[in-house]
Design an enzyme around this catalytic site. Structure first.
Site, PDB file in Angstrom:
ATOM      1  N   GLU A  30      22.277  -5.840  33.589  1.00  0.00           N
ATOM      2  CA  GLU A  30      20.864  -5.705  33.216  1.00  0.00           C
ATOM      3  C   GLU A  30      20.625  -6.165  31.787  1.00  0.00           C
ATOM      4  OE1 GLU A  30      19.325  -2.436  31.479  1.00  0.00           O
ATOM      5  OE2 GLU A  30      20.970  -1.045  31.878  1.00  0.00           O
ATOM      6  N   LYS A 163      22.223   8.934  31.709  1.00  0.00           N
ATOM      7  CA  LYS A 163      22.201   9.162  30.263  1.00  0.00           C
ATOM      8  C   LYS A 163      22.031  10.643  29.939  1.00  0.00           C
ATOM      9  CE  LYS A 163      19.425   5.588  29.417  1.00  0.00           C
ATOM     10  NZ  LYS A 163      19.772   4.565  30.429  1.00  0.00           N
TER      11      LYS A 163
END
Ligand code: PSU
Ligand code: MN
Length: 319
Positions: A30, A163
């Protein structure tokens, strides 16, 4: 550059298209982590190190971004450098935003959701990132579209858990509801990005790239199921941060975000930048290590998946 049948908004680097057509191993990468997740020039160095790690594992890297109104799968080196230099000037583009970037001839740094969508259209089955988005803490209405798109597409996303700035228990619950298979890679707990464990047990774990490939092949080819797999790969031991230190830094960053009224799309980049500042860049060093490690594992998984696809093709021919 090659187009996907009927899709004029997407082009695939020739080298990538040929590799996919031949059943060769390819890993999508990405670009939001490059433009919004890390500061320049670390971002460019990390992006290059990620591509190199995929190659070292025997696969081809295909970094995805929107360039001048086209979704590009397999950025050229100069395009990657331009993206890293422009950083946050390049809009962060999720799957829902792709039509705006393409329709209005813009540029875009693709998130996990947009990259997963593009990888699937290009026939790429393995995608490496740092950490996926998920359910934000305190605001369980703020859920990354990463989760929904992963549920829809036949792509294995290799990530160091989600995350740690997120609500990890709720993120795991949401993945379960959506039917995304979460596989621990050499770990029995969901990894927490900067640290190896979260206290959240995983139902399934495997230890080798070949086992991952067998599970992916079973899900998609042998059972004909749709939908994605999250391969949760913990940060290497030596690079993991001290849990108490990073937890305190995350609390402070969340407090700063709420004081400053930072919400929505800006929240994840803001929190990552705050962590970089308050940890004296230790969070950036850890983010680099886990992202590169994910790329190595993704490259190995793509290679094993390629071998299985070849065996399946041979078996079909000899029948
Ligand atoms: N992994 C990283 N750094 C990042 C991201 C992932 O190590 O910056 C990006 C991914 O592109 C992911 C996005 O899709 O953060 C999540 O943003 P949001 O929470 O707004 O959906
Ligand atoms: Mn969000």
């Amino acid at each position: 550059m090659t187009a996907v049948a009927g899709l004029t908004g997407l082009r695939i680097a020739t080298e990538i298209a040929s590799a996919v057509a031949a059943g060769g191993p390819v890993v999508a990468l990405e670009s939001t982590i490059v433009a919004h997740g890390l500061p320049f020039p670390d971002n460019l160095e990390v992006a290059r190190a990620c591509e190199a790690a995929v190659r070292a594992a025997g696969a081809l890297p295909a970094t995805v971004a929107v360039v001048a109104g086209e979704v590009v799968v397999g950025l050229a080196a100069a395009e990657l450098e331009a993206l890293a230099r422009r950083g946050r000037e390049v809009p962060k583009v999720g799957a829902a935003d792709l039509a705006v970037a393409v329709g209005l001839s813009g540029d875009g740094a693709t998130t996990v959701s947009a990259t997963t969508w593009a990888a699937a259209r290009a026939g790429i089955r393995v995608f490496a990132t740092g950490g996926i988005g998920g359910v934000h803490r305190g605001d369980d209405a703020d859920v990354s579209s990463d989760l929904r798109v992963m549920a829809d597409e036949q792509v294995c996303v290799v990530s160091a858990g989600a995350k740690a700035i997120l609500d990890l228990p709720r993120t795991l619950e949401r993945l379960e509801t959506l039917g995304v298979l979460v596989l621990g890679f050499g770990c029995a707990e969901f990894p927490a990005f900067y640290t190896r464990s979260s206290g959240l047990p995983l139902e399934h774990h495997v230890d080798t790239p070949s086992q991952v490939a067998r599970v992916l092949d079973a899900r998609w080819r042998r059972l004909g199921m749709k939908g994605g797999v999250l391969l949760a790969n913990p940060i290497p031991e030596a690079a993991a941060l001290d849990r108490a230190e990073i937890d305190a830094a995350i609390e402070a960053a969340l407090e700063a975000a709420s004081q400053g009224g930072v919400k929505g799309k800006a929240l994840t980049p803001f929190l990552l930048a705050e962590l970089a500042r308050t940890t004296g860049s230790r969070s950036v060093v850890a983010n680099r290590a886990l992202a590169v490690h994910n790329c190595s594992v993704a490259g190995a998984v793509a290679s094993e998946l390629g071998k299985l696809a070849l065996l399946a093709r041979k078996a079909k021919l000899s029948r």
